[in-house]
Design a protein around this motif. Structure first.
Motif, mmCIF file in Angstrom:
data_model
loop_
_atom_site.group_PDB
_atom_site.id
_atom_site.type_symbol
_atom_site.label_atom_id
_atom_site.label_comp_id
_atom_site.label_asym_id
_atom_site.label_seq_id
_atom_site.Cartn_x
_atom_site.Cartn_y
_atom_site.Cartn_z
ATOM 1 N N VAL A 82 0.841 -1.198 0.000
ATOM 2 C CA VAL A 82 0.000 0.000 0.000
ATOM 3 C C VAL A 82 0.875 1.245 0.000
ATOM 4 N N LYS A 83 0.613 2.130 -0.947
ATOM 5 C CA LYS A 83 1.350 3.392 -1.011
ATOM 6 C C LYS A 83 0.384 4.522 -0.680
ATOM 7 N N PHE A 84 0.813 5.419 0.187
ATOM 8 C CA PHE A 84 -0.028 6.567 0.540
ATOM 9 C C PHE A 84 0.643 7.846 0.062
ATOM 10 N N ARG B 266 9.481 13.863 -9.808
ATOM 11 C CA ARG B 266 8.400 14.225 -8.892
ATOM 12 C C ARG B 266 7.253 13.212 -8.967
ATOM 13 N N GLY B 267 6.677 12.933 -7.834
ATOM 14 C CA GLY B 267 5.595 11.942 -7.791
ATOM 15 C C GLY B 267 6.117 10.515 -7.758
ATOM 16 N N GLY B 268 7.434 10.365 -7.573
ATOM 17 C CA GLY B 268 8.076 9.056 -7.739
ATOM 18 C C GLY B 268 7.823 8.039 -6.642
ATOM 19 N N SER B 269 7.138 8.413 -5.569
ATOM 20 C CA SER B 269 6.816 7.393 -4.555
ATOM 21 C C SER B 269 5.923 6.311 -5.157
ATOM 22 N N ASP B 270 5.164 6.678 -6.186
ATOM 23 C CA ASP B 270 4.344 5.678 -6.890
ATOM 24 C C ASP B 270 5.234 4.560 -7.444
ATOM 25 N N ILE B 271 6.434 4.932 -7.889
ATOM 26 C CA ILE B 271 7.358 3.932 -8.455
ATOM 27 C C ILE B 271 7.848 3.018 -7.343
ATOM 28 N N ALA C 183 -2.490 13.067 -16.785
ATOM 29 C CA ALA C 183 -3.348 12.589 -15.690
ATOM 30 C C ALA C 183 -2.405 12.150 -14.578
ATOM 31 N N THR C 184 -2.045 13.113 -13.736
ATOM 32 C CA THR C 184 -0.930 12.923 -12.812
ATOM 33 C C THR C 184 -1.251 12.029 -11.627
ATOM 34 N N VAL C 185 -2.403 11.405 -11.660
ATOM 35 C CA VAL C 185 -2.796 10.616 -10.504
ATOM 36 C C VAL C 185 -1.803 9.490 -10.205
ATOM 37 N N LEU C 186 -1.141 8.959 -11.223
ATOM 38 C CA LEU C 186 -0.114 7.929 -10.999
ATOM 39 C C LEU C 186 1.097 8.257 -11.871
HETATM 40 MG MG MG Z 1 1.412 11.392 -6.732
#
Ligand code: MG
Ligand code: ADP
Ligand code: ASP
Length: 452
Positions: free
Chosen positions: A9-11, A187-192, A245-248
């Motif tokens: 799970v990623k938050f 940026r946003g790389g926690s998704d990775i 669509a920056t959601v992911l």
């Molecule tokens: Mg993000």
């Protein structure tokens, strides 16, 4: 008894922006014993005018690099973590770590190091709050000396480390090079990171918890109350996320796709909503179409078009190659290249050509002696994406009728060979209206017809 499925799970930042959000996160984790490997982002915005911890850290590094005082920003960061910890009644105190971080910044620490500390500290805080052990991403997410991410090495190290653990908190966004230097993803790389952990532990599901109830058909900032996409294929989502669509994060798809692990985008603020399931094109779930012809609409501003005109250009051998070699010499890659018999257009990001405009234009003039060669700024690209388009006729016609009706001038059309998307070039000023018109024609009018 139902078997427990292992989940990563990623938050995201807004899911961990304050103590109340941390409480929601814990409730979500405790509601399912399969949720054992947790990847947090740094605390994000609590409200629209707030600043993300990551941005505060970038600011500290910038000030430090200029030899200026950054103590004020560092203190804001300290207070935010302290406030969360206090409200949650845990002992975590970031003061000592932040002193070390401040000292490193004064010694010239990098941007990546600075930014990564947001996730690092939040990981420590969350591990304390959940009672899960902490695993520093620097030990299990590997980059080479040139800063290139190393998948195999990462999988080996992560697997070895996590396979011995019942549960863990692994901060998102960063890893390290062989010499220990911290490197971040973009940026946003926690998704990775979440995707990597899911693959390493062979999770049955990668849950990505954010502040919307799934991937929406269109950006909610443009179309309020946009419908949620129930299932989307990896390919569709990659198109959508690449186009804004920056959601992911667009690169978060590869690690899990290769392992066949579905991603479920969920809302921390509405945990009972099923969210969006991201699956393989050939999976049973992918047959569940959205009920609409298109799956989603996304787009980005910030492009320009180089328009080249020359009579009989298509009869001239090597014309295209010579134009493209000018871009190559200037280190520029392009997004699209629509062409006609006597015209060709190159669509590229403004950022890529900034400062090189005149060199590129004169290079093209020299290379192919065009009748005309000019650059047009302020272009947006909009992508209409959907696996349903392959089996539906007239999708392009409906899009262009809707845009024509709104008197929106279309600059470019490009349909991918996979028939998964149609890309439209527009003027920046028409962008939002175009998104709304396309949304209306495929979603609002269909929903209205169904309810009538
Ligand atoms: Mg993000
Ligand atoms: P997180 O901090 O959880 O990683 P992000 O801010 O990175 O969250 O991504 C979620 C945001 O993405 C949403 O709040 C929304 O504003 C934006 N967004 C843009 N396009 C879409 C879309 N098509 N569907 C859902 N969210 C979108
Ligand atoms: N905190 C980082 C960012 O703001 C990474 C992330 O949130 O995924 O970009």
């Amino acid at each position: 008894m139902a078997t427990v499925q292992l989940k990563t799970v990623k938050f995201g930042g807004s899911s961990l922006a304050d103590a109340a959000q941390f409480q929601k996160v814990r409730a979500i984790i405790e509601a399912d014993p399969g949720r054992r490997f947790v990847v947090p982002s740094a605390p994000g915005k609590r409200h629209a005018k707030d600043t993300k911890i990551t941005d505060l850290l970038y600011r500290c590094q910038k000030l430090a690099a200029e030899g200026l005082d950054f103590s004020e920003s560092l203190e804001i960061i300290r207070e935010r973590y302290l406030e969360i910890a206090k409200s949650l009644s845990i002992r975590f105190d970031p003061t000592e770590e932040l002193e070390k971080i401040g000292a490193h910044l004064k010694e010239g620490a990098t941007k990546d190091y600075a930014a990564s500390r947001g996730e690092y500290l939040n990981g420590l805080l969350l591990s304390d709050y959940l009672g899960f052990p902490f695993v520093d991403a620097a030990e299990v997410v590997c980059f080479n000396a040139a800063g290139v991410f190393q998948m195999e090495e990462t999988m080996q190290k992560m697997r070895k480390r996590l396979s011995e653990m019942e549960c863990a908190v692994i901060p998102g966004f960063y890893g390290a090079a062989p010499d220990g230097d911290i490197i971040t993803f973009s940026r946003g790389g926690s998704d990775i990171t979440g995707s990597l952990v899911a693959r390493a532990v062979r999770a049955a599901m990668y849950e990505n918890w954010t502040d919307v109830s799934g991937v929406l058909v269109a950006d909610p900032r443009i179309v309020p109350n946009a419908a949620v996409i129930n299932t989307v294929t990896y390919e569709e989502l990659r198109e959508l996320s690449y186009m804004g669509a920056t959601v992911l994060h667009e690169d978060a798809i590869f690690p899990v796709r290769a392992a066949g692990i579905p991603i479920n985008i969920r809302n921390t603020n509405d945990p009972s909503a099923p969210g969006t399931l991201i699956v393989a094109d050939d999976s049973a779930e992918s047959d569940t179409l959205t009920g609409y012809t298109i799956t989603g609409i996304a787009g980005k501003k910030g492009f320009c078009a180089i328009n080249i005109q020359k009579a009989m250009m298509n009869a001239e051998l090597g014309f295209c190659r010579r134009v493209l070699s000018v871009l190559e010499e200037n280190g520029i890659s392009f997004e699209h290249m629509p062409s006609g018999i006597d015209t060709m257009t190159l669509i590229l990001p403004e950022d890529a050509i900034r400062g090189k405009e005149q060199t590129v234009l004169s290079g093209i003039r020299k290379a192919v002696s065009p009748d005309r060669c000019e650059i047009e700024h302020g272009i947006s690209l909009l992508a209409v994406v959907g696996r349903g388009m392959r089996r539906t006729r007239g999708t392009a016609a409906r899009i262009f009728a809707a845009l024509a009706h709104a008197r929106i001038n279309v600059k470019m059309i490009d349909q991918g060979s996979s028939e998964l998307n149609i890309i439209i070039g527009l003027l920046d000023g028409d962008f939002e209206e175009a998104v709304r018109r396309i949304y209306d024609i495929f979603i609002t009018s269909v929903t209205a017809a169904e309810t009538n």
